[in-house]
Structures are given as structure tokens and as C-alpha cells.
Design a protein around this motif. Structure first.
Motif, short mmCIF file in Angstrom:
data_model
loop_
_atom_site.label_atom_id
_atom_site.label_comp_id
_atom_site.label_asym_id
_atom_site.label_seq_id
_atom_site.Cartn_x
_atom_site.Cartn_y
_atom_site.Cartn_z
N GLY A 15 0.15 1.32 5.56
CA GLY A 15 -1.24 1.37 5.97
C GLY A 15 -2.28 1.33 4.87
N ILE A 16 -3.32 2.15 5.05
CA ILE A 16 -4.44 2.18 4.11
C ILE A 16 -3.97 2.59 2.73
N GLY A 17 -3.11 3.59 2.64
CA GLY A 17 -2.62 4.04 1.35
C GLY A 17 -1.88 2.95 0.61
N LYS A 18 -1.05 2.20 1.31
CA LYS A 18 -0.33 1.08 0.70
C LYS A 18 -1.31 0.04 0.18
N ALA A 19 -2.31 -0.29 0.98
CA ALA A 19 -3.31 -1.28 0.56
C ALA A 19 -4.07 -0.80 -0.67
N ILE A 20 -4.40 0.49 -0.73
CA ILE A 20 -5.10 1.03 -1.89
C ILE A 20 -4.21 0.97 -3.13
N ALA A 21 -2.94 1.35 -2.99
CA ALA A 21 -2.02 1.32 -4.13
C ALA A 21 -1.89 -0.10 -4.67
N LYS A 22 -1.73 -1.07 -3.78
CA LYS A 22 -1.59 -2.47 -4.22
C LYS A 22 -2.86 -2.95 -4.93
N ARG A 23 -4.01 -2.57 -4.40
CA ARG A 23 -5.27 -3.00 -5.02
C ARG A 23 -5.46 -2.32 -6.38
N CYS A 24 -5.03 -1.05 -6.49
CA CYS A 24 -5.12 -0.35 -7.77
C CYS A 24 -4.32 -1.08 -8.84
N VAL A 25 -3.10 -1.48 -8.51
CA VAL A 25 -2.26 -2.19 -9.48
C VAL A 25 -2.88 -3.54 -9.82
N ALA A 26 -3.41 -4.23 -8.82
CA ALA A 26 -4.07 -5.51 -9.07
C ALA A 26 -5.26 -5.37 -10.01
N GLU A 27 -5.88 -4.18 -9.99
CA GLU A 27 -7.04 -3.92 -10.84
C GLU A 27 -6.65 -3.29 -12.18
N GLY A 28 -5.33 -3.23 -12.47
CA GLY A 28 -4.89 -2.79 -13.79
C GLY A 28 -4.34 -1.39 -13.89
N ALA A 29 -4.26 -0.67 -12.78
CA ALA A 29 -3.79 0.72 -12.82
C ALA A 29 -2.27 0.82 -12.67
N ASN A 30 -1.73 1.96 -13.07
CA ASN A 30 -0.38 2.37 -12.73
C ASN A 30 -0.48 3.40 -11.62
N VAL A 31 0.45 3.37 -10.67
CA VAL A 31 0.30 4.22 -9.49
C VAL A 31 1.56 5.01 -9.19
N VAL A 32 1.33 6.21 -8.63
CA VAL A 32 2.40 7.01 -8.04
C VAL A 32 2.32 6.79 -6.54
N ILE A 33 3.38 6.21 -5.98
CA ILE A 33 3.47 5.97 -4.54
C ILE A 33 4.08 7.20 -3.90
N HIS A 34 3.55 7.60 -2.77
CA HIS A 34 4.05 8.79 -2.08
C HIS A 34 4.13 8.53 -0.58
N GLY A 35 5.09 9.15 0.06
CA GLY A 35 5.19 9.07 1.52
C GLY A 35 6.50 9.67 1.98
N PRO A 44 2.44 18.95 -4.34
CA PRO A 44 1.35 18.51 -5.23
C PRO A 44 1.75 18.54 -6.70
N GLN A 45 2.41 19.62 -7.13
CA GLN A 45 2.80 19.71 -8.53
C GLN A 45 3.86 18.68 -8.88
N HIS A 46 4.76 18.40 -7.93
CA HIS A 46 5.77 17.36 -8.16
C HIS A 46 5.10 16.01 -8.41
N LEU A 47 4.09 15.69 -7.64
CA LEU A 47 3.38 14.41 -7.80
C LEU A 47 2.68 14.34 -9.16
#
Length: 258
Positions: free
Chosen positions: A16-36, A67-70
Motif C-alpha cells: 500500500g501507501i507505505g510500500k509506495a513511500i519506501a519505493k519513492r524514498c529510494v528513487a530519491e536517493g534514500a536508504n530505507v528500513v522496510i517494515h510489516g 520500535p527499538q528493533h527498527l
């Protein structure tokens, strides 16, 4: 590259929205922690984004140590943490007649308390980077919706938390907190919910103008596009703000049941 070299945690990002945000973050140069909670979907997303740009953590967000694990995973993998996106949410159908205390507490735990817990765990690292938090709320925070009583209340509480922390944290330690409130978005989970409710698979193609003046629903990628502004440095010193992303004014508008 609006997020070049930034590190972002996105909760609820296997779909959903979280997946779309994560993909856009990487496209914009970020590294991401995926969670679910959906390991197969999360692993597929990491494979798509690249193991050098993303890492997966599977855990119920309401677990006390989640939260601390993430945060620990972000630091161990990428060395820092610039931003968090509190997107994970429980959308539970309920009215006052069908909402018992156990359900109410569960919805609040996922939608309101978990975002607070993650922000608190991440705070030292966000302070070090003069980073930010973005909460994903809902237009239901303002108007509610029949059959989404507990959910609407939880998102209203999230608005108040964003306003409060967006002011105090910005003043005290330079950490910005903002929120976007999406309207009705065509996600995988929304398709599943409507299928479970007996709707035809193409229900979203015949919505009345009162529900979709544009003739279609919002898409996850459109929410993600808006999210990037708040995660990027270009949003400057702005903090404590709530932005509605919907096709029409929400407050005071009468909407028929679908």
C-alpha cells in the motif's frame, strides 16, 4: 535526488501507501528500513529496491521492543537515521455498538501509541541529524466515517500528537514532526476489504461523483509523492502541520454510504 544519502524507516511498508513511500524514498536517493507483517511481500520489495538500499524487519509494531528493533536495524545497517514515517495502521470496521474495549485499545495501540513509541525510540538519532518524522493519518480524523469509529478516533489523536510534538520537539531539539491525512486510496488492502464485503472486483470504476469528483480514487504513488516534500530538506523549518490529501473538502461534507 531530494533524499540523497538519507536513511528512513517506513512502517507498514510491505504493501500500500507505505510500500509506495519506501519505493519513492529510494528513487530519491534514500536508504530505507522496510517494515510489516508480510515477509514474502517484504522480501520481494527488498529484492526490487536492492539489498544495498533497503533492509527488512518483520514484527508486530505494537510489540514493546519493536520500535527499538527498527531503530537499531537502521543504525546497524546504514549508520544513521534521518527520518521516520509512521504509516502502519489498523483499519477496523466498527461502530459504537460493535466496538468493545479490547478492539478500541488495539486500534489505538497500532494507530496512535506505536507512532509515539517509534518517534521516542528514534529521537536521539533524529536529533543528531536534525531529522524529521512524518505521520500518516486520515481525513477521518476530522469528520469520522460510519463504520470506522475507533479508527477515526485514533487518527484524531494522531493529529493532536503531531501538533504537540511538532511544536515542542522543533523548538527544543530541532526535530520536525508533520502529518499528511490521505483520503480514500486504492490500496491492495482496500481491494481485499471490499471483496470481503461482497463488492464486485471492479467496484472502484463506478463510484459516484460525490465520492470521486475526479472519476477515480487516489493512488498510493500520489500519496508517496506528497510525502517526499516533508522528508526532504526543502520543507525547511516547517513543523507541526497537518495536510489533507483528498479530492474534496472533508469537514461538513455529507457523504453517502457506498
Amino acid at each position: 535526488m531530494r533524499l540523497k544519502n538519507k536513511v528512513v524507516i517506513v512502517t507498514g511498508s510491505c504493501t500500500g501507501i507505505g510500500k509506495a513511500i519506501a519505493k519513492r524514498c529510494v528513487a530519491e536517493g534514500a536508504n530505507v528500513v522496510i517494515h510489516g507483517l508480510e515477509r514474502d511481500l517484504g522480501e520481494a520489495l527488498v529484492a526490487d529496491l536492492g539489498a544495498d538500499r533497503s533492509v527488512l524487519h518483520i514484527e508486530e509494531i505494537t510489540n514493546e521492543q519493536a520500535p527499538q528493533h527498527l531503530v537499531d536495524l537502521a543504525i546497524a545497517t546504514f549508520g544513521k537515521l534521518d527520518a521516520i514515517v509512521n504509516n502502519a495502521a489498523l483499519v477496523a470496521s466498527s461502530t459504537i455498538q460493535t466496538t468493545d474495549l479490547a478492539l478500541f485499545r488495539k486500534v489505538l495501540d497500532v494507530n496512535t501509541i506505536a507512532p509515539f513509541a517509534l518517534l521516542k525510540a528514534a529521537l536521539p538519532h533524529l536529533q543528531a541529524q536534525r531529522g524529521c518524522a512524518l505521520n500518516i493519518g486520515s481525513v477521518n480524523a476530522w469528520s469520522g466515517e460510519y463504520g470506522l469509529m475507533a479508527y477515526s478516533v485514533s487518527k484524531g489523536a494522531l493529529v493532536t500528537m503531531t501538533r504537540n510534538l511538532g511544536d515542542t520537539l522543533h523548538r527544543e531539539i530541532g526535530v520536525r514532526v508533520n502529518q499528511i491525512n490521505p483520503g480514500w486510496v486504492l490500496t491492495e488492502r482496500e481491494l481485499e476489504r471490499k471483496r470481503e464485503q461482497g463488492f464486485a472486483d471492479n467496484w472502484y470504476t463506478t463510484l459516484p461523483p460525490s465520492l470521486s469528483p475526479a472519476g477515480r480514487m487516489l493512488l498510493p504513488d500520489e500519496i508517496a509523492a506528497a510525502a517526499i516534500y516533508w522528508l526532504a530538506d526543502e520543507s525547511g523549518p516547517i513543523s507541526g502541520q497537518i495536510v489533507d490529501l483528498e479530492q474534496f473538502p472533508v469537514i461538513g461534507r455529507f457523504l453517502p454510504k457506498l
